[in-house]
Design a protein around this motif. Structure first.
Motif, PDB file in Angstrom:
ATOM      1  N   SER A 109       0.808  -1.224   0.000  1.00  0.00           N
ATOM      2  CA  SER A 109       0.000   0.000   0.000  1.00  0.00           C
ATOM      3  C   SER A 109       0.840   1.273   0.000  1.00  0.00           C
ATOM      4  N   ALA A 110       1.929   1.264   0.744  1.00  0.00           N
ATOM      5  CA  ALA A 110       2.732   2.473   0.915  1.00  0.00           C
ATOM      6  C   ALA A 110       3.394   2.889  -0.395  1.00  0.00           C
ATOM      7  N   GLY A 115       3.676   6.924   3.821  1.00  0.00           N
ATOM      8  CA  GLY A 115       2.901   5.686   3.772  1.00  0.00           C
ATOM      9  C   GLY A 115       3.609   4.539   4.465  1.00  0.00           C
ATOM     10  N   GLU A 118       2.973   4.968   8.180  1.00  0.00           N
ATOM     11  CA  GLU A 118       1.596   4.664   8.559  1.00  0.00           C
ATOM     12  C   GLU A 118       1.327   3.159   8.547  1.00  0.00           C
ATOM     13  N   GLU A 119       1.760   2.493   7.477  1.00  0.00           N
ATOM     14  CA  GLU A 119       1.510   1.056   7.370  1.00  0.00           C
ATOM     15  C   GLU A 119       2.323   0.264   8.396  1.00  0.00           C
ATOM     16  N   HIS A 211       1.165  15.469  -2.487  1.00  0.00           N
ATOM     17  CA  HIS A 211       0.662  14.357  -3.299  1.00  0.00           C
ATOM     18  C   HIS A 211       0.119  14.876  -4.633  1.00  0.00           C
TER      19      HIS A 211
END
Length: 215
Positions: A109-110, A115, A118-119, A211
């Motif tokens: 996902s990252a 990311g 977070e993951e 982003h």
């Protein structure tokens, strides 16, 4: 009156600008000297888990060595490309098939360091881990620590730098490609550091803006 005000303000602005540039360049030199002389920590006690932030197979190989040596219960590989198969990752990194099967978790996902943080925190929290070894390249360590620190205040992070090129003699400044890599990472680190001091709503706004620009 207005022209007089402009003449009096202009030197002040110039001095501040020159000072800001000097601080920025000085910070870059300090940053570069720091990351090129990072030492691998003495791991007297095993951590709960090991996290490797993808960006090169040497990082994963180093993390697998730590796992095999018993420095953590499980390994979390964050930011693996969606097209990379588990078996392919195990093969190219030379990981033990049985160890890879039993004790390695993969995150797809990252997309960036934010990311990754977070993951990794989600993974650690789900398993009740409170002490993590963080494996990434030496120049990436400062920014990774900032983002992980923002993501969780309850977990202890132990940086474990991977060094691909020995620059301990300070000759990084004479290598153009190395300077470019260090400078780009320094700019990203300064941005992450600045964002860490912003209130949460402004921090999220800044992240969303980054982003959008990347797209």
């Amino acid at each position: 009156m207005l022209s007089l005000l402009r003449r009096s303000v202009a030197p002040v602005i110039f001095i501040l600008l020159v000072g800001a540039i000097g601080v920025f360049i000085g910070g870059f030199v300090i940053f570069s000297d720091r990351v090129t002389t990072l030492d691998v920590p003495e791991l007297a006690q095993p951590a709960d888990g090991i996290v490797v932030l993808t960006g090169g197979y040497s990082r994963i190989e180093g993390a697998l060595d730590l796992l095999k040596s018993g420095h953590g219960k499980r390994l979390f590989i964050s930011g693996v490309h969606y097209s990379t198969k588990r078996s392919e990752l195990q093969r190219v990194t030379g990981g033990d098939p049985e160890l890879f099967e039993c004790c390695v978790d993969i995150d797809r996902s990252a997309l960036d360091t934010v990311g990754n943080a977070e993951e990794s925190i989600k993974w650690a929290t789900s398993r009740g881990y409170r002490r993590l070894i963080i494996v990434t390249n030496n120049y990436h360590i400062p920014r990774a620590m900032v983002e992980l620190g923002r993501a969780s205040k309850d977990i202890e992070f132990i940086p474990y730098p991977i060094v691909n090129t020995d620059l301990r003699q300070g000759d990084w400044i004479s290598r153009g490609q190395v300077v470019r890599v260090l400078f780009v990472e320094y700019v990203k680190y300064v941005g992450a550091l600045a964002r860490s001091y912003l209130p949460e709503n402004w921090s999220q706004f800044a992240l969303d803006l980054v982003h959008r620009i990347r797209r």
